[in-house]
Design an enzyme around this catalytic site. Sequence first.
Site, PDB file in Angstrom:
ATOM      1  N   HIS A  19       0.839  -1.208   0.000  1.00 44.20           N
ATOM      2  CA  HIS A  19       0.000   0.000   0.000  1.00 44.20           C
ATOM      3  C   HIS A  19       0.874   1.258   0.000  1.00 44.20           C
ATOM      4  CE1 HIS A  19      -3.787  -2.201   1.338  1.00 44.20           C
ATOM      5  NE2 HIS A  19      -2.831  -3.105   1.440  1.00 44.20           N
TER       6      HIS A  19
ATOM      7  N   ASP B  36      -6.542   5.363   1.500  1.00 42.39           N
ATOM      8  CA  ASP B  36      -6.579   3.963   1.104  1.00 42.39           C
ATOM      9  C   ASP B  36      -8.036   3.501   1.112  1.00 42.39           C
ATOM     10  OD1 ASP B  36      -6.210   1.063   1.146  1.00 42.39           O
ATOM     11  OD2 ASP B  36      -4.122   1.539   1.596  1.00 42.39           O
TER      12      ASP B  36
ATOM     13  N   SER C  38       3.628  -6.570  -7.486  1.00 43.37           N
ATOM     14  CA  SER C  38       4.537  -7.508  -8.148  1.00 43.37           C
ATOM     15  C   SER C  38       4.009  -7.865  -9.538  1.00 43.37           C
ATOM     16  CB  SER C  38       4.687  -8.785  -7.321  1.00 43.37           C
ATOM     17  OG  SER C  38       5.295  -8.480  -6.084  1.00 43.37           O
TER      18      SER C  38
ATOM     19  N   ASP D  13      -6.586 -10.575  -2.513  1.00 42.48           N
ATOM     20  CA  ASP D  13      -6.777 -10.372  -3.949  1.00 42.48           C
ATOM     21  C   ASP D  13      -5.933 -11.312  -4.814  1.00 42.48           C
ATOM     22  OD1 ASP D  13      -4.554  -8.995  -2.802  1.00 42.48           O
ATOM     23  OD2 ASP D  13      -4.290  -7.895  -4.665  1.00 42.48           O
TER      24      ASP D  13
END
Length: 483
Positions: free
Chosen positions: A21, A126, A383, A402
Amino acid sequence: MDHKAELPPHVLIFPFPAQGHVNAMLKLAELLCLGGLHVTFLITPGIHRRLLLHANVQSRFETYTGFRFESLPEELPGGNPHSADRLMQLYYALNIAAKPFLRRFLVSSRLGDDSRRRPVTCIIADGILSLALEIAQDVGTPIIFFRTISACAFWSYFCIPELIKAGELPLNGDDMDALVANVRGMEGFLRRRDLPSFCRIADLGGHDFQMVLNETQQTPRAQGLILNTFEDLEAPILSQIRTACPKLYTIGPLHSHLKARLREKRKLQSTSSNSLLQEDRSCLRWLDEQPPKSVIYVSFGSIAIMTPDQRMEFWHGLVNSGKRFLWVIRPDSVPGKDGEQHGSTELEKGTKERGYMVGWAPQEEVLAHPAIGGFLTHSGWNSTLESIVEGVPMICWPYFADQQINSRFVGEVWKLGEDMKDTCDRVTVEKMVNELMDVKKDHFTKSADEMANLAAKSLSEGGSSYSNLDRLIQDITLMVVAS
Ligand code: UDP
């Protein structure tokens, strides 16, 4: 007339304090600074310390006079999380600690006597911190959410109420390969095992499941939604999201977007590292000695953990594949084992000949290295994007959240690699590494190159992400704080 009105807009960026994040939101912060905005980046003291210690934030941000870090007042339990459980602990602690602080901060920014900065004119929080929404609405400050996951993952979270209504959740029976019918846009390929890991529970009343569900349902209440993705990657799902969140800014891949804008402004600098751990750069020298596209890079991000048995299966699979490998094993990634676990003489020999292991790598630079031919990843969204940008095909071993759905898209929709979900026995690891690096190499490299080109196109002048970032900055500039 208030001279402060002449100053640039002032954005407060508030990320969830974990590596993935913070990484994405700091890249956004730098992009906004380049766009002429003032930015305050709100973070825990521990993350701030780590950034100063391990990342190059000091030298990068001192060139932006409108940027500053602001630390929350105290360290939180679960700070710098290394596992899913500690992540949740941190979430709950943050909710308690950040609320009063954020309210005080916004109010005092209005009353403040800093003649060089306007009061906060917009919050970018966020998307899992809806606590910021409540406070923003109370004090009349516009707020935009930034969800740091993929559009496909966000949309699957968002559709959870539909799944419950249709009786698809909780999951019934053991058939994890059965198709899921009620995530619009994913009919026909989304299996139960591809749903976010939070869905693998019998009791939907659990705190963690409810947290994810509730946070996601708040998103349409903000003035906009930022996603770190690009139109050509997730167009069909983005059009679904727009039915609920019409003000959508797709501005990714952010790490590459930042590089492009820095080049445009002729600001030359090395990689913008946002690492919270010490990077071991010796692996770059090792890579320099390997042939082009010969090495598989293995890393499972900042949170995923594995059992000692799983580690041994990966190790055997990698060595048995006969391929060269660079493997990141964080010191805390195999809990329950004190000290190093040694392998057989054969494993040690194979590793010495063809392998290199580090505790943390400069990943963006590793993936950009010509010696890298594949990435065995946990399918974290940063990534995945970093791999896509470099045209590196992937083998996916998702850990949680996720990642289960990202890996399905990588394997089945984008055809950028193989999904190894829910298993990591040595035979499968060896087989998939050989397929990726050898048997199906040309096939995967072709689709990975095509997607990398589309990513680059979205970041060039006039491309979707490029234009959307300009639109975001314009919209922030026009925002008005209620008096
Ligand atoms: N990363 C890194 N060095 C490593 C492993 C990971 O710099 O050895 C970075 C990686 O480049 C990415 C981030 O850590 O930007 C991990 O984020 P991601 O969303 O992939 O996974 P998470 O850590 O949130 O599970």
